[in-house]
Design a protein around this motif. Sequence first.
Motif, PDB file in Angstrom:
ATOM      1  N   GLY A  55     -13.030 -22.414  10.678  1.00  0.00           N
ATOM      2  CA  GLY A  55     -13.705 -23.244   9.686  1.00  0.00           C
ATOM      3  C   GLY A  55     -14.840 -22.542   8.983  1.00  0.00           C
ATOM      4  O   GLY A  55     -15.192 -21.403   9.280  1.00  0.00           O
ATOM      5  N   ALA A  56     -15.417 -23.267   8.026  1.00  0.00           N
ATOM      6  CA  ALA A  56     -16.462 -22.713   7.169  1.00  0.00           C
ATOM      7  C   ALA A  56     -17.845 -22.973   7.765  1.00  0.00           C
ATOM      8  O   ALA A  56     -18.040 -23.903   8.541  1.00  0.00           O
ATOM      9  N   THR A  57     -18.802 -22.122   7.381  1.00  0.00           N
ATOM     10  CA  THR A  57     -20.181 -22.323   7.835  1.00  0.00           C
ATOM     11  C   THR A  57     -20.901 -23.332   6.953  1.00  0.00           C
ATOM     12  O   THR A  57     -21.948 -23.842   7.311  1.00  0.00           O
ATOM     13  N   GLY A  58     -20.345 -23.542   5.749  1.00  0.00           N
ATOM     14  CA  GLY A  58     -21.041 -24.378   4.766  1.00  0.00           C
ATOM     15  C   GLY A  58     -21.849 -23.537   3.798  1.00  0.00           C
ATOM     16  O   GLY A  58     -22.342 -24.040   2.794  1.00  0.00           O
ATOM     17  N   GLY A  59     -21.956 -22.224   4.079  1.00  0.00           N
ATOM     18  CA  GLY A  59     -22.726 -21.338   3.193  1.00  0.00           C
ATOM     19  C   GLY A  59     -21.834 -20.668   2.152  1.00  0.00           C
ATOM     20  O   GLY A  59     -20.617 -20.706   2.237  1.00  0.00           O
ATOM     21  N   ILE A  60     -22.496 -20.064   1.179  1.00  0.00           N
ATOM     22  CA  ILE A  60     -21.825 -19.323   0.103  1.00  0.00           C
ATOM     23  C   ILE A  60     -22.369 -17.899   0.143  1.00  0.00           C
ATOM     24  O   ILE A  60     -23.585 -17.705   0.245  1.00  0.00           O
ATOM     25  N   ASN A  61     -21.502 -16.880   0.053  1.00  0.00           N
ATOM     26  CA  ASN A  61     -22.006 -15.505   0.138  1.00  0.00           C
ATOM     27  C   ASN A  61     -22.423 -14.958  -1.223  1.00  0.00           C
ATOM     28  O   ASN A  61     -22.383 -15.673  -2.227  1.00  0.00           O
ATOM     29  N   VAL A  62     -22.827 -13.665  -1.220  1.00  0.00           N
ATOM     30  CA  VAL A  62     -23.328 -13.058  -2.463  1.00  0.00           C
ATOM     31  C   VAL A  62     -22.257 -12.999  -3.543  1.00  0.00           C
ATOM     32  O   VAL A  62     -22.557 -12.807  -4.714  1.00  0.00           O
ATOM     33  N   GLN A  63     -21.008 -13.130  -3.153  1.00  0.00           N
ATOM     34  CA  GLN A  63     -19.915 -13.100  -4.123  1.00  0.00           C
ATOM     35  C   GLN A  63     -19.627 -14.494  -4.671  1.00  0.00           C
ATOM     36  O   GLN A  63     -18.682 -14.677  -5.426  1.00  0.00           O
ATOM     37  N   GLY A  64     -20.390 -15.510  -4.186  1.00  0.00           N
ATOM     38  CA  GLY A  64     -20.143 -16.876  -4.618  1.00  0.00           C
ATOM     39  C   GLY A  64     -18.962 -17.496  -3.884  1.00  0.00           C
ATOM     40  O   GLY A  64     -18.381 -18.478  -4.347  1.00  0.00           O
ATOM     41  N   GLU A  65     -18.574 -16.922  -2.731  1.00  0.00           N
ATOM     42  CA  GLU A  65     -17.413 -17.427  -2.004  1.00  0.00           C
ATOM     43  C   GLU A  65     -17.856 -18.145  -0.733  1.00  0.00           C
ATOM     44  O   GLU A  65     -18.884 -17.802  -0.139  1.00  0.00           O
ATOM     45  N   GLU A  66     -17.045 -19.122  -0.331  1.00  0.00           N
ATOM     46  CA  GLU A  66     -17.331 -19.895   0.874  1.00  0.00           C
ATOM     47  C   GLU A  66     -17.298 -18.965   2.101  1.00  0.00           C
ATOM     48  O   GLU A  66     -16.370 -18.166   2.252  1.00  0.00           O
ATOM     49  N   VAL A  67     -18.302 -19.067   2.953  1.00  0.00           N
ATOM     50  CA  VAL A  67     -18.363 -18.190   4.129  1.00  0.00           C
ATOM     51  C   VAL A  67     -17.735 -18.901   5.321  1.00  0.00           C
ATOM     52  O   VAL A  67     -18.071 -20.036   5.638  1.00  0.00           O
ATOM     53  N   GLN A  68     -16.811 -18.208   5.987  1.00  0.00           N
ATOM     54  CA  GLN A  68     -16.164 -18.747   7.185  1.00  0.00           C
ATOM     55  C   GLN A  68     -16.953 -18.303   8.423  1.00  0.00           C
ATOM     56  O   GLN A  68     -17.606 -17.256   8.409  1.00  0.00           O
ATOM     57  N   LYS A  69     -16.822 -19.088   9.498  1.00  0.00           N
ATOM     58  CA  LYS A  69     -17.552 -18.716  10.720  1.00  0.00           C
ATOM     59  C   LYS A  69     -17.149 -17.322  11.200  1.00  0.00           C
ATOM     60  O   LYS A  69     -17.975 -16.548  11.663  1.00  0.00           O
ATOM     61  N   LEU A  70     -15.860 -16.996  11.055  1.00  0.00           N
ATOM     62  CA  LEU A  70     -15.424 -15.669  11.517  1.00  0.00           C
ATOM     63  C   LEU A  70     -15.938 -14.542  10.617  1.00  0.00           C
ATOM     64  O   LEU A  70     -16.096 -13.416  11.079  1.00  0.00           O
ATOM     65  N   ASP A  71     -16.196 -14.842   9.337  1.00  0.00           N
ATOM     66  CA  ASP A  71     -16.827 -13.838   8.459  1.00  0.00           C
ATOM     67  C   ASP A  71     -18.181 -13.430   9.039  1.00  0.00           C
ATOM     68  O   ASP A  71     -18.527 -12.250   9.111  1.00  0.00           O
ATOM     69  N   VAL A  72     -18.938 -14.440   9.452  1.00  0.00           N
ATOM     70  CA  VAL A  72     -20.293 -14.195   9.969  1.00  0.00           C
ATOM     71  C   VAL A  72     -20.215 -13.462  11.301  1.00  0.00           C
ATOM     72  O   VAL A  72     -20.929 -12.480  11.546  1.00  0.00           O
TER      73      VAL A  72
END
Length: 327
Positions: A55-72
């Motif tokens: 799932g998503a963290t609820g945040g948006i990264n520097v690229q303007g994309e939704e951040v997933q928990k696994l991304d972090v």
Amino acid sequence: MSIEIGTSVMEFIAAQQLGHPQAKGRLTLVLANILAGCQFIHRQVNNAGLAGVLGATGGINVQGEEVQKLDVLARNTLVNHLIPCEGVAAISTEEDEGIILSTTPGNYLTVLDPLDGSSNIDVNVSVGTIFSILPCPQFDRKVQPQDFLQPGKNQIAAGYVIYGSGTMLVMTLGNGVHGFTLDTGSGLFLLSHPNIRFPRPSKYYSVNEGNRHSWDPVILRLIFELSRDRSARYIGSLVADFHRNLLAGGVFLYPPDSKSPKGKLRCLSELSTMAMIAEQAGGRSSNGRESTLNHMPTALHERAPFYVGPPDDIALIEARLAEMYQG
Ligand code: AHG
Ligand code: MN
Ligand code: MN
């Protein structure tokens, strides 16, 4: 140098480093730290459904994309392995606007797409980690973001780990492309695919055809032409699409469209790596005008169109695109 099937990646890298002209210093250590991080990410990806990291963290990264928990998690894992690693001067990741300085001076800059294919995480489809190692231009002063703005041809090493039905590392140190499969029992990446070369002629093309309403007519005609004697495969994770084409024989395209006129994929954290691997595997890559490896990026998160595969396919694509760029 020993290149027997089953050779561990560390033994392989150490042997390659001896003969590598640019590899001063601690390349083996840097790669060991990246791979240690990838092993942890492999376990997290495999257990994601149980470990509460979907799932998503609820945040948006520097690229303007939704951040997933696994991304972090992937970003933190790799950065924490590299910050104290001797040899690493600084790190740039897809998730960070600026650069991250390490705690020691070093000869190397590392660029990461910690988790590629975020949209496939929650549906149990292959994702990956992409890494690129560049020379650090200055050893004796604080690294600046501009130090990362180097063409892909400067890379000392490039590779990806695909978390697929098995986990595999595909890497080049400028001496061919070699694949290592993670032996989950021993935790070692073992040589399973020495000297990978693009099979020819290509049998597949990979492009997001859902974007066709936003393509220039030249792109539409090009894809139609490719589809005459190729079958379509599109996964939506660059690592998985590239890997499939590298092993099965195919060409990958992410052309510009009216929503993303500069293309979607990122020069430093995605394209340089795939471009170096492609060239070392007898293929080519292009942004439509010039080789991806020759392009000089002007910003850390710059994007570019991308075409990669066997050389005949890229020559055909460049010839057709010339019309679009002239018009
Ligand atoms: P990331 O998950 O690192 O942001 O990268 C996503 C990229 C890449 O993996 C893939 O090739 C591409 O996005 C797919 O884009 P579309 O969904 O637009 O086809
Ligand atoms: Mn990516
Ligand atoms: Mn990513």
